[in-house]
Structures are given as structure tokens and as C-alpha cells.
Design a protein around this motif. Structure first.
Motif, PDB file in Angstrom:
ATOM      1  N   MET A 140    -102.117  -2.024  58.041  1.00 58.47           N
ATOM      2  CA  MET A 140    -102.696  -0.953  58.787  1.00 58.47           C
ATOM      3  C   MET A 140    -102.746  -1.526  59.901  1.00 58.47           C
ATOM      4  SD  MET A 140    -104.244   0.474  55.948  1.00 58.47           S
ATOM      5  CE  MET A 140    -105.282   1.340  56.817  1.00 58.47           C
ATOM      6  N   LEU A 141    -102.124  -0.721  61.160  1.00 59.19           N
ATOM      7  CA  LEU A 141    -102.589  -0.209  62.154  1.00 59.19           C
ATOM      8  C   LEU A 141    -103.894   0.464  63.535  1.00 59.19           C
ATOM      9  CD1 LEU A 141     -98.790  -0.014  63.092  1.00 59.19           C
ATOM     10  CD2 LEU A 141     -99.838  -1.925  63.871  1.00 59.19           C
ATOM     11  N   ASP A 142    -104.501  -0.188  63.820  1.00 58.33           N
ATOM     12  CA  ASP A 142    -105.599   0.463  64.683  1.00 58.33           C
ATOM     13  C   ASP A 142    -105.065   0.914  65.959  1.00 58.33           C
ATOM     14  OD1 ASP A 142    -107.593  -0.787  63.174  1.00 58.33           O
ATOM     15  OD2 ASP A 142    -107.153  -3.257  63.906  1.00 58.33           O
ATOM     16  N   PHE A 143    -105.458   2.001  66.382  1.00 56.55           N
ATOM     17  CA  PHE A 143    -105.578   2.706  67.621  1.00 56.55           C
ATOM     18  C   PHE A 143    -106.776   2.825  68.316  1.00 56.55           C
ATOM     19  CE2 PHE A 143    -101.728   3.440  64.981  1.00 56.55           C
ATOM     20  CZ  PHE A 143    -101.055   3.517  66.313  1.00 56.55           C
ATOM     21  N   TYR A 144    -106.712   3.022  69.714  1.00 56.47           N
ATOM     22  CA  TYR A 144    -108.190   2.481  70.492  1.00 56.47           C
ATOM     23  C   TYR A 144    -108.015   3.975  71.270  1.00 56.47           C
ATOM     24  CZ  TYR A 144    -108.126  -1.380  67.675  1.00 56.47           C
ATOM     25  OH  TYR A 144    -108.431  -2.364  67.330  1.00 56.47           O
ATOM     26  N   VAL A 145    -109.393   4.836  71.640  1.00 48.75           N
ATOM     27  CA  VAL A 145    -109.676   5.417  72.577  1.00 48.75           C
ATOM     28  C   VAL A 145    -110.903   5.395  72.600  1.00 48.75           C
ATOM     29  CG1 VAL A 145    -109.359   8.176  73.272  1.00 48.75           C
ATOM     30  CG2 VAL A 145    -107.694   7.320  71.667  1.00 48.75           C
ATOM     31  N   LEU A 146    -111.084   5.375  74.565  1.00 49.09           N
ATOM     32  CA  LEU A 146    -112.395   5.178  75.033  1.00 49.09           C
ATOM     33  C   LEU A 146    -113.148   6.743  75.180  1.00 49.09           C
ATOM     34  CD1 LEU A 146    -112.236   1.790  76.844  1.00 49.09           C
ATOM     35  CD2 LEU A 146    -112.539   2.195  74.409  1.00 49.09           C
ATOM     36  N   PHE A 147    -114.576   6.622  74.724  1.00 48.38           N
ATOM     37  CA  PHE A 147    -115.728   7.351  75.705  1.00 48.38           C
ATOM     38  C   PHE A 147    -116.505   7.396  76.112  1.00 48.38           C
ATOM     39  CE2 PHE A 147    -112.663   9.240  72.140  1.00 48.38           C
ATOM     40  CZ  PHE A 147    -111.906  10.562  72.474  1.00 48.38           C
ATOM     41  N   ASN A 148    -116.768   8.312  77.047  1.00 46.82           N
ATOM     42  CA  ASN A 148    -118.463   8.344  78.097  1.00 46.82           C
ATOM     43  C   ASN A 148    -118.876   8.334  77.139  1.00 46.82           C
ATOM     44  OD1 ASN A 148    -117.134   6.245  80.401  1.00 46.82           O
ATOM     45  ND2 ASN A 148    -116.546   8.593  81.574  1.00 46.82           N
ATOM     46  N   ASP A 149    -119.659   9.413  76.475  1.00 49.24           N
ATOM     47  CA  ASP A 149    -120.232   9.449  75.747  1.00 49.24           C
ATOM     48  C   ASP A 149    -119.890   9.393  73.802  1.00 49.24           C
ATOM     49  OD1 ASP A 149    -120.848  12.329  75.099  1.00 49.24           O
ATOM     50  OD2 ASP A 149    -121.004  12.922  77.294  1.00 49.24           O
ATOM     51  N   GLU A 150    -121.366   9.361  73.111  1.00 51.19           N
ATOM     52  CA  GLU A 150    -120.412   9.387  71.804  1.00 51.19           C
ATOM     53  C   GLU A 150    -120.023  11.343  71.733  1.00 51.19           C
ATOM     54  OE1 GLU A 150    -123.335   8.929  67.491  1.00 51.19           O
ATOM     55  OE2 GLU A 150    -124.681   9.051  69.579  1.00 51.19           O
ATOM     56  N   GLN A 151    -121.171  12.282  72.159  1.00 50.44           N
ATOM     57  CA  GLN A 151    -120.575  13.345  71.861  1.00 50.44           C
ATOM     58  C   GLN A 151    -119.237  14.128  72.083  1.00 50.44           C
ATOM     59  OE1 GLN A 151    -122.593  15.929  70.219  1.00 50.44           O
ATOM     60  NE2 GLN A 151    -121.325  17.067  70.501  1.00 50.44           N
ATOM     61  N   LEU A 211    -108.625   5.198  65.432  1.00 50.48           N
ATOM     62  CA  LEU A 211    -107.679   5.262  64.250  1.00 50.48           C
ATOM     63  C   LEU A 211    -107.301   4.060  63.859  1.00 50.48           C
ATOM     64  CD1 LEU A 211    -106.249   7.513  63.138  1.00 50.48           C
ATOM     65  CD2 LEU A 211    -104.506   7.637  64.883  1.00 50.48           C
ATOM     66  N   VAL A 212    -107.620   4.114  62.092  1.00 49.89           N
ATOM     67  CA  VAL A 212    -106.472   3.386  61.406  1.00 49.89           C
ATOM     68  C   VAL A 212    -105.230   4.089  60.223  1.00 49.89           C
ATOM     69  CG1 VAL A 212    -106.945   1.244  59.702  1.00 49.89           C
ATOM     70  CG2 VAL A 212    -108.625   1.951  61.286  1.00 49.89           C
ATOM     71  N   LYS A 213    -104.538   3.157  60.456  1.00 46.64           N
ATOM     72  CA  LYS A 213    -103.293   4.008  59.872  1.00 46.64           C
ATOM     73  C   LYS A 213    -102.574   2.806  59.421  1.00 46.64           C
ATOM     74  CE  LYS A 213    -100.053   7.795  60.624  1.00 46.64           C
ATOM     75  NZ  LYS A 213     -99.879   8.773  59.029  1.00 46.64           N
ATOM     76  N   GLU A 214    -101.962   3.046  58.200  1.00 44.05           N
ATOM     77  CA  GLU A 214    -100.817   2.103  57.953  1.00 44.05           C
ATOM     78  C   GLU A 214     -99.380   2.905  57.729  1.00 44.05           C
ATOM     79  OE1 GLU A 214     -99.634   0.394  53.018  1.00 44.05           O
ATOM     80  OE2 GLU A 214    -101.460   1.791  53.014  1.00 44.05           O
ATOM     81  N   MET A 215     -98.786   2.069  58.045  1.00 40.43           N
ATOM     82  CA  MET A 215     -97.664   2.679  58.877  1.00 40.43           C
ATOM     83  C   MET A 215     -96.558   1.118  58.778  1.00 40.43           C
ATOM     84  SD  MET A 215     -98.255   4.011  62.636  1.00 40.43           S
ATOM     85  CE  MET A 215     -96.804   4.236  63.319  1.00 40.43           C
ATOM     86  N   MET A 271    -103.321  -4.730  65.308  1.00 38.56           N
ATOM     87  CA  MET A 271    -103.754  -5.195  63.944  1.00 38.56           C
ATOM     88  C   MET A 271    -104.358  -6.229  63.622  1.00 38.56           C
ATOM     89  SD  MET A 271    -100.149  -5.519  61.964  1.00 38.56           S
ATOM     90  CE  MET A 271     -99.800  -6.992  61.093  1.00 38.56           C
ATOM     91  N   LEU A 272    -104.785  -6.644  63.034  1.00 40.90           N
ATOM     92  CA  LEU A 272    -105.533  -7.564  62.397  1.00 40.90           C
ATOM     93  C   LEU A 272    -104.169  -8.049  61.711  1.00 40.90           C
ATOM     94  CD1 LEU A 272    -108.614  -6.409  60.173  1.00 40.90           C
ATOM     95  CD2 LEU A 272    -108.742  -7.171  62.500  1.00 40.90           C
ATOM     96  N   GLU A 273    -104.161  -9.544  61.337  1.00 41.70           N
ATOM     97  CA  GLU A 273    -103.404 -10.769  61.209  1.00 41.70           C
ATOM     98  C   GLU A 273    -102.880 -10.388  59.937  1.00 41.70           C
ATOM     99  OE1 GLU A 273    -102.588 -14.362  62.238  1.00 41.70           O
ATOM    100  OE2 GLU A 273    -103.703 -14.006  64.205  1.00 41.70           O
ATOM    101  N   PRO A 274    -101.759 -10.434  59.052  1.00 43.20           N
ATOM    102  CA  PRO A 274    -101.973  -9.625  57.518  1.00 43.20           C
ATOM    103  C   PRO A 274    -102.524 -10.263  56.017  1.00 43.20           C
ATOM    104  CG  PRO A 274     -99.765  -9.708  58.356  1.00 43.20           C
ATOM    105  CD  PRO A 274    -100.615 -10.588  59.370  1.00 43.20           C
ATOM    106  N   GLU A 275    -103.199 -10.928  56.989  1.00 45.87           N
ATOM    107  CA  GLU A 275    -103.844 -12.057  56.031  1.00 45.87           C
ATOM    108  C   GLU A 275    -105.738 -11.555  55.894  1.00 45.87           C
ATOM    109  OE1 GLU A 275    -102.577 -13.617  57.722  1.00 45.87           O
ATOM    110  OE2 GLU A 275    -103.382 -15.308  59.061  1.00 45.87           O
ATOM    111  N   ASP A 276    -105.857 -11.040  57.092  1.00 47.25           N
ATOM    112  CA  ASP A 276    -107.680 -10.518  57.128  1.00 47.25           C
ATOM    113  C   ASP A 276    -107.702  -8.931  57.158  1.00 47.25           C
ATOM    114  OD1 ASP A 276    -107.659 -13.481  58.439  1.00 47.25           O
ATOM    115  OD2 ASP A 276    -107.300 -12.767  60.046  1.00 47.25           O
ATOM    116  N   ASP A 277    -106.337  -8.790  56.788  1.00 43.40           N
ATOM    117  CA  ASP A 277    -106.542  -6.491  55.801  1.00 43.40           C
ATOM    118  C   ASP A 277    -107.880  -6.617  55.509  1.00 43.40           C
ATOM    119  OD1 ASP A 277    -104.735  -6.106  58.122  1.00 43.40           O
ATOM    120  OD2 ASP A 277    -102.941  -6.179  56.135  1.00 43.40           O
ATOM    121  N   ASP A 278    -108.067  -7.425  54.612  1.00 41.42           N
ATOM    122  CA  ASP A 278    -109.130  -6.750  54.461  1.00 41.42           C
ATOM    123  C   ASP A 278    -110.818  -7.485  54.048  1.00 41.42           C
ATOM    124  OD1 ASP A 278    -109.009  -8.771  50.767  1.00 41.42           O
ATOM    125  OD2 ASP A 278    -109.534  -9.344  52.995  1.00 41.42           O
TER     126      ASP A 278
END
Length: 122
Positions: free
Chosen positions: A27-38, A71-75, A105-112
Motif C-alpha cells: 500500500m503506497l501513499d501519495f500526497y498532495v497539499l492544498f491551502n484550503d479544504e474546498q 491517495l492510497v494505492k496497492e501496487m 509507505m508504512l513498513e510492511p508489518e504496520d500496514d493494518d
């Protein structure tokens, strides 16, 4: 295995050095930052259409007050695939003033582990 000399290549090399089997899906995590919630929510709606089988989470950072879309994507963690997703995320979030903030990504043993983040319906 050798990797390109860029941030993604360096992280993959580090992961390989830690003994992580890079031929397996994670499970890989991809990050995008925004200045506001909308803006973050609008981008999340657009990104959900591109990645319907992935998880999306939007939360406000405690320290910097920016909104972080994850965004969390298994790959399988391959340089080309990761770079393609980052390029797509940057293009999709640009009109919403989003700024790509890398992947990991989290270390494999921490995925859950439940991280307590709010899940956006997809």
C-alpha cells in the motif's frame, strides 16, 4: 537493482537496503497539499475518477494548517509506475492549486494500523 538518481529512486534504494522485497505489492501513499479544504475536496473528486479503486483521505495538518490529500494505492513499488502516478496527481490537482508532496509507505508489518484519518467516499 539500481535506480535513477532522483527522490523516488533514492527512496526505492533505501527501501531495498532495508530488506523490503520490491517485487511484491504494498500500500503506497501519495500526497498532495492544498491551502484550503474546498480546493482539496474538489481535487479529491477529480482524482477519485482517475483512481476509482484507491483510497482517498483529506485531513488538515496540525502543524502547518495545510490540507493534505492522501491517495492510497496497492501496487508494486516500481520507479516508472510511481513517477506516472505523481505526474498524473500533479496535473489533476494543479487547477485546484495543489502541490505534490511525495510518496511513501508504512513498513510492511504496520500496514493494518488505523491512522484515524477521515476517509473520503469514492
Amino acid at each position: 537493482m539500481s535506480f535513477p538518481k532522483d527522490p523516488t529512486g533514492e527512496l526505492l534504494e533505501l527501501m531495498q537496503g532495508e530488506g523490503i522485497d520490491l517485487s511484491q505489492p504494498y500500500m503506497l501513499d501519495f500526497y498532495v497539499l492544498f491551502n484550503d479544504e474546498q480546493q482539496g475536496r474538489l481535487a479529491a473528486d477529480r482524482i477519485a475518477k482517475e483512481y476509482p479503486d484507491s483510497g482517498l483521505f483529506l485531513n488538515q495538518g496540525e502543524q502547518n494548517q495545510l490540507w493534505e490529500l492522501r491517495l492510497v494505492k496497492e501496487m508494486v513499488p516500481e520507479h516508472g509506475s510511481i513517477t506516472e502516478i505523481e505526474t498524473t496527481l500533479q496535473a489533476l490537482s494543479k487547477k485546484f492549486k495543489g502541490k505534490l508532496d511525495g510518496w511513501g509507505m508504512l513498513e510492511p508489518e504496520d500496514d493494518d494500523v488505523d491512522d484515524g484519518l477521515d476517509h473520503l467516499p469514492g
